[in-house]
Write a protein that holds these residues in place. Structure first.
Motif, mmCIF file in Angstrom:
data_model
loop_
_atom_site.group_PDB
_atom_site.id
_atom_site.type_symbol
_atom_site.label_atom_id
_atom_site.label_comp_id
_atom_site.label_asym_id
_atom_site.label_seq_id
_atom_site.Cartn_x
_atom_site.Cartn_y
_atom_site.Cartn_z
ATOM 1 N N LEU A 178 -12.597 20.176 -13.906
ATOM 2 C CA LEU A 178 -13.046 21.546 -13.641
ATOM 3 C C LEU A 178 -12.117 22.543 -14.332
ATOM 4 C CD1 LEU A 178 -14.495 19.901 -11.350
ATOM 5 C CD2 LEU A 178 -14.386 21.990 -9.985
ATOM 6 N N SER A 179 -12.710 23.399 -15.162
ATOM 7 C CA SER A 179 -11.936 24.474 -15.776
ATOM 8 C C SER A 179 -12.044 25.733 -14.922
ATOM 9 C CB SER A 179 -12.438 24.748 -17.187
ATOM 10 O OG SER A 179 -13.811 25.095 -17.146
ATOM 11 N N ASP A 180 -13.123 25.802 -14.136
ATOM 12 C CA ASP A 180 -13.370 26.981 -13.298
ATOM 13 C C ASP A 180 -14.546 26.652 -12.386
ATOM 14 O OD1 ASP A 180 -13.192 29.561 -12.310
ATOM 15 O OD2 ASP A 180 -13.409 30.534 -14.266
ATOM 16 N N HIS A 181 -14.873 27.576 -11.474
ATOM 17 C CA HIS A 181 -16.075 27.359 -10.681
ATOM 18 C C HIS A 181 -16.845 28.661 -10.482
ATOM 19 C CE1 HIS A 181 -13.886 28.106 -6.583
ATOM 20 N NE2 HIS A 181 -14.738 29.073 -6.748
ATOM 21 N N ALA B 247 -10.255 24.361 -3.341
ATOM 22 C CA ALA B 247 -9.558 24.996 -4.467
ATOM 23 C C ALA B 247 -9.138 26.422 -4.098
ATOM 24 C CB ALA B 247 -10.455 24.995 -5.697
ATOM 25 N N LEU B 248 -10.011 27.137 -3.403
ATOM 26 C CA LEU B 248 -9.679 28.515 -3.002
ATOM 27 C C LEU B 248 -8.525 28.534 -2.012
ATOM 28 C CD1 LEU B 248 -13.322 29.886 -2.690
ATOM 29 C CD2 LEU B 248 -11.582 30.765 -4.268
ATOM 30 N N THR B 249 -8.519 27.581 -1.089
ATOM 31 C CA THR B 249 -7.432 27.522 -0.099
ATOM 32 C C THR B 249 -6.106 27.201 -0.784
ATOM 33 O OG1 THR B 249 -9.040 26.732 1.518
ATOM 34 C CG2 THR B 249 -6.722 26.485 2.106
ATOM 35 N N ARG C 157 -3.370 38.586 1.611
ATOM 36 C CA ARG C 157 -4.784 38.910 1.869
ATOM 37 C C ARG C 157 -5.639 38.772 0.605
ATOM 38 N NH1 ARG C 157 -8.532 39.429 5.825
ATOM 39 N NH2 ARG C 157 -8.481 37.396 4.863
ATOM 40 N N PHE C 158 -5.200 39.441 -0.454
ATOM 41 C CA PHE C 158 -5.941 39.391 -1.725
ATOM 42 C C PHE C 158 -5.144 38.557 -2.710
ATOM 43 C CE2 PHE C 158 -6.974 43.413 0.402
ATOM 44 C CZ PHE C 158 -8.328 43.227 0.570
ATOM 45 N N PHE C 159 -5.811 37.708 -3.437
ATOM 46 C CA PHE C 159 -5.064 36.802 -4.318
ATOM 47 C C PHE C 159 -5.858 36.486 -5.584
ATOM 48 C CE2 PHE C 159 -7.379 32.903 -3.049
ATOM 49 C CZ PHE C 159 -7.976 33.356 -1.880
ATOM 50 N N ASP C 160 -5.100 36.188 -6.610
ATOM 51 C CA ASP C 160 -5.685 35.941 -7.930
ATOM 52 C C ASP C 160 -6.243 34.519 -8.017
ATOM 53 O OD1 ASP C 160 -6.038 36.639 -10.800
ATOM 54 O OD2 ASP C 160 -4.648 34.975 -11.075
ATOM 55 N N VAL C 161 -7.424 34.387 -8.607
ATOM 56 C CA VAL C 161 -7.988 33.044 -8.802
ATOM 57 C C VAL C 161 -8.369 32.813 -10.270
ATOM 58 C CG1 VAL C 161 -8.776 32.680 -6.435
ATOM 59 C CG2 VAL C 161 -10.284 33.840 -8.041
ATOM 60 N N SER C 162 -7.757 33.568 -11.154
ATOM 61 C CA SER C 162 -8.162 33.455 -12.559
ATOM 62 C C SER C 162 -7.643 32.170 -13.207
ATOM 63 C CB SER C 162 -7.759 34.689 -13.358
ATOM 64 O OG SER C 162 -6.386 34.936 -13.217
ATOM 65 N N LYS C 163 -6.608 31.548 -12.597
ATOM 66 C CA LYS C 163 -6.156 30.243 -13.111
ATOM 67 C C LYS C 163 -6.069 29.235 -11.965
ATOM 68 C CE LYS C 163 -3.861 31.909 -17.218
ATOM 69 N NZ LYS C 163 -2.598 32.346 -17.821
ATOM 70 N N MET C 164 -7.132 29.236 -11.167
ATOM 71 C CA MET C 164 -7.168 28.404 -9.954
ATOM 72 C C MET C 164 -7.064 26.921 -10.288
ATOM 73 S SD MET C 164 -9.911 28.783 -6.914
ATOM 74 C CE MET C 164 -11.102 29.345 -8.079
ATOM 75 N N TYR C 165 -7.724 26.514 -11.368
ATOM 76 C CA TYR C 165 -7.632 25.119 -11.828
ATOM 77 C C TYR C 165 -6.553 25.114 -12.914
ATOM 78 C CZ TYR C 165 -11.845 24.799 -9.083
ATOM 79 O OH TYR C 165 -12.740 24.855 -8.031
ATOM 80 N N GLY D 162 -15.341 21.514 -17.808
ATOM 81 C CA GLY D 162 -16.440 22.464 -17.642
ATOM 82 C C GLY D 162 -16.416 23.185 -16.309
ATOM 83 N N VAL D 163 -17.463 23.957 -16.091
ATOM 84 C CA VAL D 163 -17.562 24.847 -14.922
ATOM 85 C C VAL D 163 -18.423 24.195 -13.832
ATOM 86 C CG1 VAL D 163 -18.398 27.101 -14.121
ATOM 87 C CG2 VAL D 163 -17.242 26.907 -16.344
ATOM 88 N N TYR D 164 -17.879 24.161 -12.628
ATOM 89 C CA TYR D 164 -18.561 23.587 -11.461
ATOM 90 C C TYR D 164 -19.287 24.708 -10.731
ATOM 91 C CZ TYR D 164 -18.791 21.090 -6.893
ATOM 92 O OH TYR D 164 -19.181 20.483 -5.724
ATOM 93 N N PHE D 165 -20.540 24.498 -10.466
ATOM 94 C CA PHE D 165 -21.338 25.496 -9.752
ATOM 95 C C PHE D 165 -21.564 25.007 -8.333
ATOM 96 C CE2 PHE D 165 -24.647 28.259 -8.471
ATOM 97 C CZ PHE D 165 -24.674 29.346 -9.343
ATOM 98 N N PHE D 166 -21.107 25.779 -7.365
ATOM 99 C CA PHE D 166 -21.257 25.381 -5.956
ATOM 100 C C PHE D 166 -22.635 25.761 -5.442
ATOM 101 C CE2 PHE D 166 -21.200 26.777 -1.488
ATOM 102 C CZ PHE D 166 -20.871 25.578 -0.879
#
Ligand code: HPA
Length: 273
Positions: free
Chosen positions: A130-133, A218-220, A153-161, A183-187
């Motif tokens: 996964l490169s992103d979702h 991944a978000l957690t 509270r607010f956090f960056d997810v631009s390089k989550m993977y 590639g990109v994973y679609f939930f």
């Protein structure tokens, strides 16, 4: 239910009492990836239902236990079987596994799932890093009062993977016998598989694979600043691409067929993390 730091700490204290080590890597194994857990040595297994404040698995093909031990020379905490929103859990509840990893000392997480191939160049049996979702549906697992001890509270997810971990995963691919894409994973929330029209929309939006898990974990991890690496095993072509209907059986069969090669590959990756 108040999801406080103490709430998660109760789960961690129970696990620590049974496995007095610091975990380095947190692993979540999805459907068809269960056999990988067999390669963990020096193991202690704890059924989910024994862990206070933890969730219970309801999917029959998911084993439903936390395995603590050694894999690729690293101390790992491994969820053999995961939790999904389609089982009826609130998205907020789905933060529990990765928060437990965090409290057990893990410095990064590795997630695996079974997914449908949306990208027409993919084939069943391929693997996607996964490169992103893309997650356009359902709440965030971080909804609700923020637990400051884990993250802001607010956090960056631009390089989550994590790019560095993805590089290692790419480097381990040659010689694995697997075709490894990025590639990109679609939930999608499931439990129904998607409609052909949904798959065409997902492809137009930039999804390469589609599945019903992983994004909450991944978000957690991103929230608590943990590097994350995730893999999809492409178990089927997504709806509408081939004539045959989609089935859980096909997903599990392909998952089991490549389990040997995939677990060897993952073992090699884990060694280098
Ligand atoms: N769609 C959603 N989830 C999946 C699929 C799919 O085609 N295959 C395996 N998990």
């Amino acid at each position: 239910m108040a999801y406080t730091y103490g709430f998660y700490e109760e789960s961690a204290a129970y696990v620590r009492a049974r496995w007095p080590h610091e975990a380095e890597i947190g692993l979540v194994l999805g459907s068809g990836c269960g056999p990988l857990a067999d390669s963990i040595t020096h193991r202690v297994e704890i059924p989910y239902e024994d862990i206070p404040n933890f969730l219970r698995s309801t999917v029959s093909t998911h084993a439903g236990k936390l395995i603590l031990g050694t894999l690729g020379g690293k101390k790992v905490a491994c969820m053999s079987g995961r939790f999904h929103s389609y089982e009826g859990y609130d998205f907020e509840q789905l933060a529990a596994p990765v928060r437990l990893f965090r409290l057990l000392g893990c410095r990064c997480v590795v997630l695996t799932n079974a997914a449908g191939g949306v990208n027409l160049h993919y084939r069943p049996g391929d693997v996607m890093i996964l490169s992103d979702h893309i997650k356009l549906m359902g709440h965030s697992p971080l909804r609700g009062p923020n637990v400051e001890e884990f993250g802001p509270r607010f956090f960056d997810v631009s390089k989550m993977y994590t790019p560095e971990l993805r590089r290692i995963a790419r480097e381990c691919a040659p010689g694995s016998g697997l075709t490894v894409h990025e590639g990109v994973y679609f939930f999608m929330p499931g439990p129904q598989f998607e409609t052909p029209a949904e798959i065409r929309a997902i492809r137009a939006l930039g999804g390469d694979a589609v599945g019903m898990s992983t994004v909450t974990e991944a978000l957690t991890a991103a929230h608590c600043g943990m590097p994350c690496l995730a893999f999809s095993v492409i178990t089927n072509m997504a709806a509408g691409i081939l004539e045959q209907p989609l089935s859980d059986e096909e997903v599990n069969q392909v998952g089991h067929k490549i389990a040997g090669a995939f677990s060897a590959y993952l073992g090699k990756v884990v060694e280098r993390l």
